[in-house]
Design an enzyme around this catalytic site. Sequence first.
Site, short mmCIF file in Angstrom:
data_model
loop_
_atom_site.label_atom_id
_atom_site.label_comp_id
_atom_site.label_asym_id
_atom_site.label_seq_id
_atom_site.Cartn_x
_atom_site.Cartn_y
_atom_site.Cartn_z
N GLY A 1 0.83 -1.21 0.00
CA GLY A 1 0.00 0.00 0.00
C GLY A 1 0.86 1.25 0.00
N ASP B 1 0.46 -4.47 11.29
CA ASP B 1 0.41 -5.74 10.58
C ASP B 1 -0.77 -6.56 11.10
OD1 ASP B 1 1.01 -8.38 9.65
OD2 ASP B 1 3.11 -7.78 9.46
N SER C 1 -11.23 -15.27 -7.16
CA SER C 1 -11.65 -16.26 -8.16
C SER C 1 -10.63 -17.37 -8.31
CB SER C 1 -11.82 -15.57 -9.51
OG SER C 1 -10.59 -14.97 -9.89
N TYR D 1 -1.53 -19.15 -2.71
CA TYR D 1 -2.38 -17.96 -2.61
C TYR D 1 -3.86 -18.35 -2.64
CZ TYR D 1 -4.97 -13.81 -4.04
OH TYR D 1 -5.90 -12.80 -4.13
N ASN E 1 -10.24 -10.72 -11.10
CA ASN E 1 -9.35 -9.79 -11.84
C ASN E 1 -9.82 -8.34 -11.86
OD1 ASN E 1 -8.95 -12.62 -13.07
ND2 ASN E 1 -7.08 -11.48 -13.45
N VAL F 1 -1.98 -7.77 -14.83
CA VAL F 1 -1.72 -7.60 -16.26
C VAL F 1 -2.16 -6.23 -16.80
CG1 VAL F 1 -3.84 -8.84 -16.89
CG2 VAL F 1 -1.99 -8.70 -18.52
N ARG G 1 -9.97 -13.95 -18.90
CA ARG G 1 -10.33 -13.48 -17.56
C ARG G 1 -11.60 -12.63 -17.61
NH1 ARG G 1 -7.06 -16.74 -16.77
NH2 ARG G 1 -5.11 -16.64 -15.61
N ASP H 1 -0.86 -20.36 -12.66
CA ASP H 1 -1.87 -19.53 -13.34
C ASP H 1 -2.98 -20.41 -13.92
OD1 ASP H 1 -0.81 -17.08 -12.86
OD2 ASP H 1 0.07 -16.79 -14.84
P1 NAD Z 1 -2.95 -4.39 -2.77
O1 NAD Z 1 -1.64 -5.10 -2.61
O2 NAD Z 1 -2.97 -3.11 -3.51
O3 NAD Z 1 -3.62 -4.19 -1.35
C1 NAD Z 1 -3.37 -4.98 -0.24
C2 NAD Z 1 -3.10 -4.06 0.95
O4 NAD Z 1 -2.89 -4.86 2.12
C3 NAD Z 1 -1.85 -3.19 0.76
O5 NAD Z 1 -2.15 -1.85 1.10
C4 NAD Z 1 -0.85 -3.80 1.72
O6 NAD Z 1 0.10 -2.86 2.21
C5 NAD Z 1 -1.76 -4.34 2.81
N1 NAD Z 1 -1.15 -5.45 3.55
C6 NAD Z 1 -0.51 -6.53 3.05
N2 NAD Z 1 -0.08 -7.32 4.05
C7 NAD Z 1 -0.48 -6.72 5.21
C8 NAD Z 1 -0.33 -7.06 6.57
N3 NAD Z 1 0.34 -8.15 6.96
N4 NAD Z 1 -0.87 -6.24 7.50
C9 NAD Z 1 -1.54 -5.10 7.11
N5 NAD Z 1 -1.70 -4.74 5.84
C10 NAD Z 1 -1.18 -5.54 4.89
O7 NAD Z 1 -3.92 -5.45 -3.46
P2 NAD Z 1 -5.42 -5.31 -3.98
O8 NAD Z 1 -5.42 -5.70 -5.40
O9 NAD Z 1 -6.02 -4.03 -3.56
O10 NAD Z 1 -6.12 -6.51 -3.18
C11 NAD Z 1 -6.99 -6.30 -2.07
C12 NAD Z 1 -7.61 -7.63 -1.67
O11 NAD Z 1 -8.37 -8.14 -2.76
C13 NAD Z 1 -6.61 -8.72 -1.31
O12 NAD Z 1 -7.14 -9.43 -0.22
C14 NAD Z 1 -6.56 -9.59 -2.53
O13 NAD Z 1 -6.22 -10.93 -2.21
C15 NAD Z 1 -8.00 -9.48 -3.03
N6 NAD Z 1 -8.15 -9.75 -4.47
C16 NAD Z 1 -7.66 -8.85 -5.38
C17 NAD Z 1 -7.85 -9.11 -6.74
C18 NAD Z 1 -7.37 -8.16 -7.78
O14 NAD Z 1 -7.61 -8.44 -8.95
N7 NAD Z 1 -6.73 -7.04 -7.46
C19 NAD Z 1 -8.50 -10.29 -7.13
C20 NAD Z 1 -8.95 -11.18 -6.17
C21 NAD Z 1 -8.78 -10.88 -4.82
#
Ligand code: NAD
Length: 312
Positions: free
Chosen positions: A39, A57, A122, A145, A174, A189, A213, A275
């Site tokens: 983040g 954390d 997904s 994951y 996605n 991607v 996707r 993948d």
């Molecule tokens: P991102 O990496 O931008 O956001 C994740 C956030 O969690 C970051 O701000 C990171 O600093 C924080 N983080 C990670 N580990 C941490 C910890 N131990 N303690 C506190 N904060 C922590 O990713 P995103 O794409 O915004 O994903 C958000 C959520 O959506 C995730 O749970 C991810 O698995 C899920 N997700 C995302 C997608 C996608 O396409 N982006 C698809 C399926 C699921």
Amino acid sequence: MKKRLYLVTGGAGFIGSHISERLVRSGHSVRVLDDFSSGKEENLESVGGDVELFRGDIRDLEIVKRAVEGVDVVFHEAALGSVPRSVADPLTTHEVNITGTLNVLMAARDAGVRRVVYASSSSVYGETPELPKSEDIRPQPLSPYALSKLAGEHYISVFHHVYGFEAVSLRYFNIFGPRQDPESQYAAVIPKFVTALLDGNRPTIYGDGLQSRDFTYVENVVEANLLAAEAEAVAGRVFNVACGGRYTLLELLDRLKEIIGSDTEPLHEAARAGDVRDSQASIEAAERALGYRVMVDFDEGLRRTVDWYRGK
Ligand code: NAD
């Protein structure tokens, strides 16, 4: 409207910052718990002063307990969100995504939080052959994951079953949009393609490019989260969040080239471990139980995303 206090874990990340922004703009109080591992403070720039920031954390139960105090609903987005990363280091993915989620659920339950909405993925469907994927298909995770995200879902349903705690899982397909990081080693991607094309570089495709996707613009996910926080009789359940369409990487690239006005050809590299080949959601359950509707479709989402990267 009643003003409420929400906690967004991972609120400084891509999706979490969009949820936080929407809540602040709707007049609510927002707390963000984030360790800033992926983040960024700039993701919260537009709402910076209005967000109460807990830097920490989710593996640390004490800080999670402090963060949930007085909170109405938790949107749990914090996670290590990458398949290749989990293949390289499954233990850390396990600790953050599974133990971290358990911490969030326990702290929320003990603090009297009304509901937790959990970001699943997904990827839990793996190589199940059915398309589109509906929530009753038996998951088949193919990476640490995906397994970690599925374990979180199971904790949600167990917490509902055992403690009567209200939590809902949303399986994101996605997601793309502004603020998605194009630079990390584990970038998704669309930001990689868009930034490569804008910079005049050749985007890399792993495999033949015919993998598909259900690309989903981020505003749809924000909407689904808000609906899942309020819908009745959904605790313990799982819902797909997507657009219900399916595009190959080559189709995606063609559309981006058209929007950007580029004729750059991709580089092809070997397919990546873990993948999945094809992915497309049935969104009927979310439509029925949450009242979910696609707000921004694929093409409009791509246009908005390209505009955002152009303006950076
Ligand atoms: P991102 O990496 O931008 O956001 C994740 C956030 O969690 C970051 O701000 C990171 O600093 C924080 N983080 C990670 N580990 C941490 C910890 N131990 N303690 C506190 N904060 C922590 O990713 P995103 O794409 O915004 O994903 C958000 C959520 O959506 C995730 O749970 C991810 O698995 C899920 N997700 C995302 C997608 C996608 O396409 N982006 C698809 C399926 C699921």
